[in-house]
Design a protein around this motif. Structure first.
Motif, PDB file in Angstrom:
ATOM      1  N   ALA A 106      30.935  87.948  46.007  1.00  0.00           N
ATOM      2  CA  ALA A 106      31.048  88.185  44.485  1.00  0.00           C
ATOM      3  C   ALA A 106      29.622  88.720  43.720  1.00  0.00           C
ATOM      4  CB  ALA A 106      31.321  86.621  43.943  1.00  0.00           C
ATOM      5  N   ALA A 107      29.890  89.953  43.375  1.00  0.00           N
ATOM      6  CA  ALA A 107      28.545  90.515  42.700  1.00  0.00           C
ATOM      7  C   ALA A 107      28.050  89.719  41.448  1.00  0.00           C
ATOM      8  CB  ALA A 107      28.760  91.842  42.670  1.00  0.00           C
ATOM      9  N   PRO A 108      28.819  89.188  40.869  1.00  0.00           N
ATOM     10  CA  PRO A 108      28.290  88.552  39.514  1.00  0.00           C
ATOM     11  C   PRO A 108      27.397  87.321  40.094  1.00  0.00           C
ATOM     12  CG  PRO A 108      30.653  89.001  39.168  1.00  0.00           C
ATOM     13  CD  PRO A 108      30.288  89.144  40.765  1.00  0.00           C
ATOM     14  N   LEU A 109      27.994  86.850  40.989  1.00  0.00           N
ATOM     15  CA  LEU A 109      27.219  85.460  41.252  1.00  0.00           C
ATOM     16  C   LEU A 109      25.782  85.952  42.221  1.00  0.00           C
ATOM     17  CD1 LEU A 109      29.854  83.078  42.894  1.00  0.00           C
ATOM     18  CD2 LEU A 109      29.088  83.304  40.613  1.00  0.00           C
ATOM     19  N   LEU A 110      25.719  86.654  42.835  1.00  0.00           N
ATOM     20  CA  LEU A 110      24.376  87.334  43.324  1.00  0.00           C
ATOM     21  C   LEU A 110      23.515  87.806  42.073  1.00  0.00           C
ATOM     22  CD1 LEU A 110      25.738  89.302  46.460  1.00  0.00           C
ATOM     23  CD2 LEU A 110      24.742  87.056  46.175  1.00  0.00           C
ATOM     24  N   GLU A 111      24.120  88.361  41.217  1.00  0.00           N
ATOM     25  CA  GLU A 111      23.097  88.751  39.858  1.00  0.00           C
ATOM     26  C   GLU A 111      22.488  87.741  39.383  1.00  0.00           C
ATOM     27  OE1 GLU A 111      23.729  90.917  35.622  1.00  0.00           O
ATOM     28  OE2 GLU A 111      25.260  91.254  37.140  1.00  0.00           O
ATOM     29  N   ARG A 112      23.390  86.360  39.506  1.00  0.00           N
ATOM     30  CA  ARG A 112      22.836  85.206  38.738  1.00  0.00           C
ATOM     31  C   ARG A 112      21.794  84.715  39.737  1.00  0.00           C
ATOM     32  NH1 ARG A 112      25.858  82.931  34.263  1.00  0.00           N
ATOM     33  NH2 ARG A 112      24.759  80.973  34.614  1.00  0.00           N
ATOM     34  N   ALA A 113      21.936  84.733  41.272  1.00  0.00           N
ATOM     35  CA  ALA A 113      21.029  84.503  42.247  1.00  0.00           C
ATOM     36  C   ALA A 113      19.720  85.066  41.736  1.00  0.00           C
ATOM     37  CB  ALA A 113      21.789  84.433  43.473  1.00  0.00           C
TER      38      ALA A 113
END
Length: 296
Positions: free
Chosen positions: A85-92
């Motif tokens: 999930a790219a949106p979660l990696l952005e948050r990471a």
């Protein structure tokens, strides 16, 4: 089977195109932060086993709360957060930057386990927290994980444990033993979820044996406890409400009408008997971690 629900995390729970991961990021972060005391114990234990890793991979990282804790536990390591999930990696990535970790923190988007082939070099510590059981062939995935390890590298696998507890046996409404019945409903959901995965392979979840079959030497098993007694904090109550809401939605066909009525009362923020208000809400969870080393 460990207590398990969708909002645990991508990599910790059911992936799927129908999930809005950007919307899920905040509750996922809140849960990981609530479980901080447990992760502190886990990482202290891992720190005693793993000597100065150069590269750590968090396989199924979600929004990176634990990834950042790994980076702080091992200050000489580069950490790669891996998730579909790219949106979660952005948050990471944002979390790592905010903590001053950006210079040794990276992200990699893709499906496990194949995406691990893109990781930069051999891995000294591969952390997989409740991501493996969302891969159809768990044995093959463990072989793929093992192949990415450096000689002497460690795989730390969080699977199993015990179903979480939030409520007393007798709630004063409905039949006593609600949570035990919900465990059964959730086990049925979990079996359906596993059976529906691409390439799903049924088998005995003997993790030490599966690790050995992947060519690794099993080096330790330990179960860690999260004990947040009543009266619960607002953060803990929110987690309990989210957990029960997921069960109410995902497992409704497995839950009888009387228990569904009780769940609706428990989830009503205006009901004195609900989890937002009642004084006896707690969180008690046990998560098991298995470690194994690739022979040098």
């Amino acid at each position: 089977m460990a207590h398990h629900h969708h909002h645990h995390g991508h990599g910790e729970d059911a992936p799927g195109s129908d999930v809005d991961w950007a919307e899920m990021a905040e509750p996922l972060e809140a849960q990981a932060e609530l479980f901080a005391p447990l992760y502190t114990q886990v990482l202290t234990w891992l720190g005693e086993q793993v000597a100065e890793p150069a590269l750590i991979v968090d396989a199924g990282s979600g929004p990176g709360v634990v990834s950042c804790r790994l980076a702080r536990t091992f200050p000489g390591a580069r950490v790669l957060a891996v998730d579909a999930a790219a949106p979660l990696l952005e948050r990471a990535g944002q979390r790592a930057a905010g903590l001053g970790l950006a210079d040794r923190f990276g992200t990699l988007a893709g499906e496990l386990p194949s995406v691990l082939a893109e990781s930069d070099g051999p891995v000294d510590l591969l952390w997989a927290a409740r991501s493996l059981h969302h891969i159809g062939d768990q044995g093959a995935a463990l072989i793929a994980f093992a192949d990415r390890l450096a000689p002497g590298g460690t795989l730390a696998l969080m699977e199993g444990g015990l179903p979480a507890r939030y409520l007393p046996r007798d709630l004063g409404l409905g039949r006593p033993g609600l949570q035990s019945r919900l465990d059964g409903a959730q086990a049925a959901w979990f079996a359906r979820m596993r059976a529906g995965l691409p390439g799903s392979v049924a088998g005995c979840e003997d993790w030490p044996a599966l690790l050995a079959a992947a060519g690794l030497k099993h080096t330790g098993t330990r179960t860690f406890l999260l004990d947040l007694p009543a009266p619960a904090s607002e953060q803990a109550r929110a987690y309990v409400a989210t957990s029960l809401s997921w069960l109410r939605e995902a497992c409704a066909e497995e839950i009888d009408t009387e228990d569904l009525t009780v769940l609706d009362r428990l989830l009503d923020p205006d009901d004195e008997a609900g989890v937002h208000r009642r004084p006896d809400v707690f969180v008690l969870a046990a998560h098991t971690v298995y470690t194994a080393v690739r022979p040098a």
